[in-house]
Design a protein around this motif. Structure first.
Motif, mmCIF file in Angstrom:
data_model
loop_
_atom_site.group_PDB
_atom_site.id
_atom_site.type_symbol
_atom_site.label_atom_id
_atom_site.label_comp_id
_atom_site.label_asym_id
_atom_site.label_seq_id
_atom_site.Cartn_x
_atom_site.Cartn_y
_atom_site.Cartn_z
ATOM 1 N N ARG A 46 -5.396 -3.933 -4.285
ATOM 2 C CA ARG A 46 -4.790 -2.909 -5.147
ATOM 3 C C ARG A 46 -4.660 -3.421 -6.584
ATOM 4 O O ARG A 46 -4.964 -2.704 -7.546
ATOM 5 C CB ARG A 46 -3.407 -2.510 -4.616
ATOM 6 N N GLU A 47 -4.256 -4.666 -6.742
ATOM 7 C CA GLU A 47 -4.080 -5.225 -8.081
ATOM 8 C C GLU A 47 -5.421 -5.335 -8.803
ATOM 9 O O GLU A 47 -5.535 -5.033 -10.002
ATOM 10 C CB GLU A 47 -3.398 -6.591 -7.996
ATOM 11 N N ALA A 83 -8.129 3.082 0.503
ATOM 12 C CA ALA A 83 -7.940 4.360 -0.186
ATOM 13 C C ALA A 83 -6.458 4.653 -0.405
ATOM 14 O O ALA A 83 -6.055 5.115 -1.482
ATOM 15 C CB ALA A 83 -8.593 5.486 0.606
ATOM 16 N N ASP A 84 -5.629 4.384 0.595
ATOM 17 C CA ASP A 84 -4.182 4.594 0.441
ATOM 18 C C ASP A 84 -3.624 3.738 -0.691
ATOM 19 O O ASP A 84 -2.770 4.187 -1.468
ATOM 20 C CB ASP A 84 -3.464 4.259 1.752
ATOM 21 N N GLU A 85 -4.090 2.491 -0.780
ATOM 22 C CA GLU A 85 -3.600 1.602 -1.838
ATOM 23 C C GLU A 85 -4.056 2.088 -3.215
ATOM 24 O O GLU A 85 -3.283 2.089 -4.175
ATOM 25 C CB GLU A 85 -4.110 0.171 -1.607
ATOM 26 N N LEU A 86 -5.314 2.525 -3.311
ATOM 27 C CA LEU A 86 -5.860 2.913 -4.611
ATOM 28 C C LEU A 86 -5.284 4.231 -5.111
ATOM 29 O O LEU A 86 -5.274 4.487 -6.318
ATOM 30 C CB LEU A 86 -7.386 3.009 -4.536
ATOM 31 N N TRP A 129 -6.540 5.888 -8.762
ATOM 32 C CA TRP A 129 -7.855 6.354 -8.345
ATOM 33 C C TRP A 129 -7.683 7.488 -7.337
ATOM 34 O O TRP A 129 -6.765 7.457 -6.516
ATOM 35 C CB TRP A 129 -8.647 5.219 -7.688
ATOM 36 N N ARG A 130 -8.571 8.440 -7.397
ATOM 37 C CA ARG A 130 -8.525 9.578 -6.476
ATOM 38 C C ARG A 130 -9.800 9.553 -5.626
ATOM 39 O O ARG A 130 -10.916 9.544 -6.156
ATOM 40 C CB ARG A 130 -8.447 10.888 -7.236
ATOM 41 N N THR A 159 -17.233 4.654 -0.179
ATOM 42 C CA THR A 159 -16.154 5.535 -0.595
ATOM 43 C C THR A 159 -16.163 5.665 -2.115
ATOM 44 O O THR A 159 -16.178 4.669 -2.829
ATOM 45 C CB THR A 159 -14.790 5.007 -0.133
ATOM 46 N N MET A 160 -16.155 6.907 -2.578
ATOM 47 C CA MET A 160 -16.196 7.184 -4.007
ATOM 48 C C MET A 160 -14.823 7.613 -4.501
ATOM 49 O O MET A 160 -14.166 8.461 -3.898
ATOM 50 C CB MET A 160 -17.215 8.304 -4.294
#
Length: 492
Positions: A46-47, A83-86, A129-130, A159-160
């Motif tokens: 995430r960082e 994805a959850d972290e981003l 990020w989405r 994953t985009m």
């Protein structure tokens, strides 16, 4: 980094694959991400991607190649944990209200965070990020390992993510031009196919690189990217001159292909052996091989546009003929239209938004077509259904003309730089030229009336300056031993 100046909005596209926690050995690097617990690994990820977010342009997209894996009898959902972290880069866990310290829970439907105590709702996505898409990469070949509850793994996730809604997405740059990959009805319905090609599905087939693809025949890196996968993303998500970044560069496949496609490469890698391998093998190989693909792709797109527009013009000419003779609004019968002449400048195909085409419906005398309303017939072809006159993407100029005027004034056509040959399509076929003539030879056939032998099944022949011989996958006739189409004349 000195070459780029300010880092604000520096990066236009990010393509990478992070270390899979502690599953893969990338060399003994003290600062390597992944050599810790899974939760600490996700914190690090995430960082890192928060820093990527900070230097990304507003139209930047992030592409992460990852996979699920099984450990301790449980499947770890790495692509979606990341994805959850981003989507919560600020790592909000507790309520932001001063008087409340309630825990936040994620609304998995819209990504918002809801306080369990006071019900306050926070949306971390505007500063995170989405996730936009999750693509399946079919690796086509892989290791033969499997286990109970886990079949052979032949795919990974691509994953985009986007930074804003205004992200770069050049889908025309990655359209598929090989008609073998089209649906079987593409010849019958060319108006349903974009002249630039079809957009790929979200299942991508790229074989994992063989040993020695980038250099000596040895397994130098445990999980290198395939060339085609990176090239597709670079073309889709960036323009020439853009900066393409890989924070986990490995042997530099992303960077080498980006540079070969006229982008600016930027990456980080801790393993010095990988960096040396990149400079000695990967970069020079990509420059030599990948760059040559660009001109080939342009040629393929131009050829596809020629095919699609040729099929559209021919089909429309024949469909409009059916409207003339089948509609009760027009006083014209089968046989009164001697033949149809279609003329277009193929140099427009792929260049103009709506190329022009002239359609001449040739009759013996004016009395044959004096009660035909061409505009009304064209309106009669329009509907909300695909395949109607609305969907051809060609500016048609249809008109009726007498045989005399055709020979004296309009052959070989007007205001068109014609090719050296005319091509004849018979039996209602718009996809297969049966004969070719010089303009002079065709004129002689018309003057002598010999063209009439090409009438078949009550359908007039179509003569055109555009040539195409596209096999129709829907055609039930089978090729004979020499590869020719079998018809009744074959049995004489």
């Amino acid at each position: 980094m000195d070459e780029f100046g300010s880092v604000n909005g520096l990066v236009d596209t990010i393509i990478t694959s992070p270390p899979y926690a502690d599953l893969v050995d990338y060399g003994n690097q003290e600062e390597q991400v992944g050599k810790q617990s899974y939760e600490d690994f996700l914190d690090d990820i995430r960082e890192i991607y928060r820093q990527c977010y900070d230097i990304a342009s507003d139209d930047c997209t992030l592409w992460i190649v990852t996979d699920t894996y099984k450990t301790g009898g449980r499947v770890v959902r790495l692509p979606f944990d990341i994805a959850d972290e981003l989507e919560n880069l600020s790592n909000y866990e507790t309520c932001l209200e001063e008087s409340c310290e309630g825990a936040l829970r994620r609304n998995r439907a819209d990504g918002t965070l809801i306080c369990r105590t006071c019900g306050e709702v926070y949306d971390p996505l505007p500063e995170s990020w989405r996730m936009e898409d999750n693509i399946i990469w079919d690796k086509l070949r892989t290791r033969p390992w499997h286990q109970k509850g886990r079949l052979r793994n032949v795919y990974e996730h691509v994953t985009m993510f986007s930074k804003t809604d205004d992200f770069k997405y050049n889908k025309d740059a990655i359209r598929i031009t090989n008609t073998d990959e089209f649906e079987q009805w593409w010849v019958n319905y060319p108006e349903r196919y974009n002249p630039k090609g079809i957009v790929p599905s979200n299942v991508w087939e790229f074989p994992i690189p063989k040993q020695g693809q980038w250099g000596p025949k040895k397994s130098f890196h445990p999980s290198p990217f395939p060339e085609g996968l990176v090239e597709r993303i670079v073309r889709l998500a960036s323009d020439p001159g853009d900066v393409v970044f890989d924070p986990f560069a490995g042997i530099g496949t992303t960077l080498a292909i980006a540079e070969a496609l006229d982008r600016k490469p930027l990456g980080f890698e801790l393993n010095e052996e990988y960096i040396d391998y990149y400079e000695e093998h990967v970069r020079p190989t990509a420059k030599r091989e990948v760059g040559t693909v660009q001109s080939t792709l342009r040629d393929e797109q131009a050829e596809l546009a020629r095919k699609i527009y040729t099929l559209r013009v021919h089909k429309y000419a024949l469909e409009l003929y059916k409207e003339f003779v089948n509609s009760e609004e027009h006083d014209i019968r089968e046989g009164q239209i001697e033949f149809i002449h279609a003329v277009s400048d193929s140099a427009q195909f792929g260049e103009a938004d709506e190329p022009e085409a002239e359609l001449l419906y040739v009759c013996e005398s004016e009395s044959d077509f004096e009660n035909v309303d061409v505009d009304a017939a064209r309106e009669g072809m329009l509907s909300e259904n695909k395949g109607s006159g609305d969907y051809y993407g060609v500016e048609f100029d249809p008109e009726f003309i007498t045989l005399h005027d055709y020979l004296s004034e309009r052959l070989p056509g007007r205001d068109i730089d014609l090719e050296d040959e005319y091509h004849l399509y018979i039996d209602g076929a718009h996809n297969w030229a049966e004969h070719s003539f010089t303009p002079a030879a065709w004129k002689a056939l018309v003057e002598d009336g010999d063209w009439k032998r090409y009438w078949s099944k009550s359908r007039p022949p179509l003569i055109s300056n555009m040539h195409i011989q596209a096999e129709n996958p829907m055609d039930k006739r089978k090729p004979d031993a020499e590869g020719h189409q079998v018809d009744f004349s074959s049995f004489d």
